[in-house]
Motif scaffolding. Sequence first.
Motif, PDB file in Angstrom:
ATOM      1  N   TYR A  35       0.988  -1.150  -0.096  1.00 35.76           N
ATOM      2  CA  TYR A  35      -0.123   0.128   0.138  1.00 35.76           C
ATOM      3  C   TYR A  35       0.858   1.257   0.087  1.00 35.76           C
ATOM      4  O   TYR A  35       2.010   1.415   0.646  1.00 35.76           O
ATOM      5  N   GLN A  37       0.663   5.332   1.290  1.00 37.40           N
ATOM      6  CA  GLN A  37      -0.336   6.286   2.174  1.00 37.40           C
ATOM      7  C   GLN A  37       0.038   7.810   1.744  1.00 37.40           C
ATOM      8  O   GLN A  37       1.247   8.236   2.105  1.00 37.40           O
ATOM      9  N   GLY A  42      -5.883   8.019   2.595  1.00 40.14           N
ATOM     10  CA  GLY A  42      -6.028   6.608   3.072  1.00 40.14           C
ATOM     11  C   GLY A  42      -4.772   5.610   2.701  1.00 40.14           C
ATOM     12  O   GLY A  42      -3.564   6.099   2.149  1.00 40.14           O
ATOM     13  N   LEU A  43      -5.024   4.302   2.583  1.00 41.45           N
ATOM     14  CA  LEU A  43      -4.129   3.440   2.152  1.00 41.45           C
ATOM     15  C   LEU A  43      -4.894   2.937   0.715  1.00 41.45           C
ATOM     16  O   LEU A  43      -5.823   2.460   0.538  1.00 41.45           O
ATOM     17  N   PHE A  90       3.533   0.877   2.752  1.00 41.12           N
ATOM     18  CA  PHE A  90       3.560  -0.308   3.860  1.00 41.12           C
ATOM     19  C   PHE A  90       3.395  -1.522   3.060  1.00 41.12           C
ATOM     20  O   PHE A  90       2.657  -1.683   2.065  1.00 41.12           O
ATOM     21  N   GLN A 105      -4.983  -7.821   8.514  1.00 44.52           N
ATOM     22  CA  GLN A 105      -3.778  -7.619   8.039  1.00 44.52           C
ATOM     23  C   GLN A 105      -2.813  -7.039   9.005  1.00 44.52           C
ATOM     24  O   GLN A 105      -2.939  -6.360   9.948  1.00 44.52           O
ATOM     25  N   PHE A 107       0.602  -5.341   9.525  1.00 42.65           N
ATOM     26  CA  PHE A 107       1.581  -4.246   8.628  1.00 42.65           C
ATOM     27  C   PHE A 107       2.704  -3.994   9.183  1.00 42.65           C
ATOM     28  O   PHE A 107       3.295  -4.319  10.326  1.00 42.65           O
ATOM     29  N   GLY A 108       3.902  -3.867   8.043  1.00 41.75           N
ATOM     30  CA  GLY A 108       5.168  -3.741   8.565  1.00 41.75           C
ATOM     31  C   GLY A 108       5.216  -2.279   8.735  1.00 41.75           C
ATOM     32  O   GLY A 108       4.178  -1.452   8.892  1.00 41.75           O
ATOM     33  N   ARG A 112       9.406   5.592   4.442  1.00 37.34           N
ATOM     34  CA  ARG A 112       9.210   6.818   3.744  1.00 37.34           C
ATOM     35  C   ARG A 112      10.096   7.277   2.595  1.00 37.34           C
ATOM     36  O   ARG A 112      11.251   7.400   2.989  1.00 37.34           O
TER      37      ARG A 112
ATOM     38  N   GLN B  33     -13.482  -4.392   8.842  1.00 38.63           N
ATOM     39  CA  GLN B  33     -12.586  -4.411   9.745  1.00 38.63           C
ATOM     40  C   GLN B  33     -12.043  -2.911  10.113  1.00 38.63           C
ATOM     41  O   GLN B  33     -12.488  -1.913   9.195  1.00 38.63           O
ATOM     42  N   TYR B  35      -8.973  -0.417  11.661  1.00 38.57           N
ATOM     43  CA  TYR B  35      -7.414  -0.333  12.176  1.00 38.57           C
ATOM     44  C   TYR B  35      -7.217   1.095  12.958  1.00 38.57           C
ATOM     45  O   TYR B  35      -7.995   2.060  12.448  1.00 38.57           O
ATOM     46  N   HIS B  42       2.426   2.621  12.138  1.00 40.98           N
ATOM     47  CA  HIS B  42       1.818   1.674  11.060  1.00 40.98           C
ATOM     48  C   HIS B  42       0.208   1.277  11.576  1.00 40.98           C
ATOM     49  O   HIS B  42      -0.146   1.153  12.701  1.00 40.98           O
ATOM     50  N   PRO B  43      -0.544   0.931  10.531  1.00 44.58           N
ATOM     51  CA  PRO B  43      -2.001   0.603  10.972  1.00 44.58           C
ATOM     52  C   PRO B  43      -1.786  -0.657  11.649  1.00 44.58           C
ATOM     53  O   PRO B  43      -1.098  -1.766  11.382  1.00 44.58           O
ATOM     54  N   PHE B  88      -9.165   3.730  10.554  1.00 37.97           N
ATOM     55  CA  PHE B  88      -9.556   3.266   9.371  1.00 37.97           C
ATOM     56  C   PHE B  88     -10.378   2.367   9.408  1.00 37.97           C
ATOM     57  O   PHE B  88     -10.347   1.188  10.175  1.00 37.97           O
ATOM     58  N   PHE B  99      -9.501   0.373   1.812  1.00 36.78           N
ATOM     59  CA  PHE B  99      -9.360   1.266   2.982  1.00 36.78           C
ATOM     60  C   PHE B  99     -10.336   2.398   2.750  1.00 36.78           C
ATOM     61  O   PHE B  99     -10.398   2.963   1.508  1.00 36.78           O
ATOM     62  N   GLY B 100     -10.769   2.928   3.717  1.00 38.71           N
ATOM     63  CA  GLY B 100     -11.549   4.267   3.802  1.00 38.71           C
ATOM     64  C   GLY B 100     -10.353   5.285   3.962  1.00 38.71           C
ATOM     65  O   GLY B 100      -9.177   4.947   4.310  1.00 38.71           O
ATOM     66  N   ALA B 101     -10.603   6.593   3.768  1.00 42.33           N
ATOM     67  CA  ALA B 101      -9.509   7.692   3.976  1.00 42.33           C
ATOM     68  C   ALA B 101      -9.059   8.003   5.254  1.00 42.33           C
ATOM     69  O   ALA B 101      -8.055   8.438   5.421  1.00 42.33           O
ATOM     70  N   GLY B 102      -9.857   7.286   6.185  1.00 41.90           N
ATOM     71  CA  GLY B 102      -9.487   7.597   7.617  1.00 41.90           C
ATOM     72  C   GLY B 102     -10.189   8.824   8.402  1.00 41.90           C
ATOM     73  O   GLY B 102     -10.282   9.689   7.819  1.00 41.90           O
TER      74      GLY B 102
END
Lengths: 116, 109
Positions: A35, A37, A42-43, A90, A105, A107-108, A112, B33, B35, B42-43, B88, B99-102
């Motif tokens: 992903y 960001q 968002g992602l 990510f 999920q 995530f790592g 950047r 879900q 997050y 990170h998420p 999110f 994913f939504g934009a948060g």
Amino acid sequence: NAGVTQTPKFQVLKTGQSMTLQCAQDMNHEYMSWYRQDPGMGLRLIHYSVGAGITDQGEVPNGYNVSRSTTEDFPLRLLSAAPSQTSVYFCASSYTETQRSYNEQFFGPGTRLTVL
Amino acid sequence: GQQVMQIPQYQHVQEGEDFTTYCNSSTTLSNIQWYKQRPGGHPVFLIQLVKSGEVKKQKRLTFQFGEAKKNSSLHITATQTTDVGTYFCAGPSWGKLQFGAGTQVVVTP
């Protein structure tokens, strides 16, 4: 378990340069994804893989390549960096739906990337 | 294609107050879900809702899945500074998560 690891943490590139973002997981997850960001967006999914040897495009695949030669590793290659690729990247992994009843999920920590 | 939208984009909350953030999908979701991403982090997965009308609680956080499975909400009571971050929601679409934009939450002491 280390979970999902990503290298490098920070990277500055010049326009036109290429590089590979590394991602590895030690949880034997079949599903891995990348992903990006950006503020307010968002992602967004770049590429994903449902298993070794299988990859597919996500929402924003242009300018990126992936391969999945092993279950553990899923590198993301920037072919010719552009300023529009400045972002936080990510990597994430999860069990597939066929293995578990959900696909949480993991995530790592992210990379950047700045492209000048 | 499916779109997942979140409102509000920003939420400024006084410490101790309650607030709610909403997630809406253009299509019916099999599950949703949530997050949380702390600033600079990170998420991190919070919860998954599967059943129509499902309500789940995690301490001061209450998650709800709509009856039509097209919307969800996250309600936080007695907000604390530790609640700072971006929340999110994400819904599956053909084996992928969208994913939504948060909602970015800022807490004022």
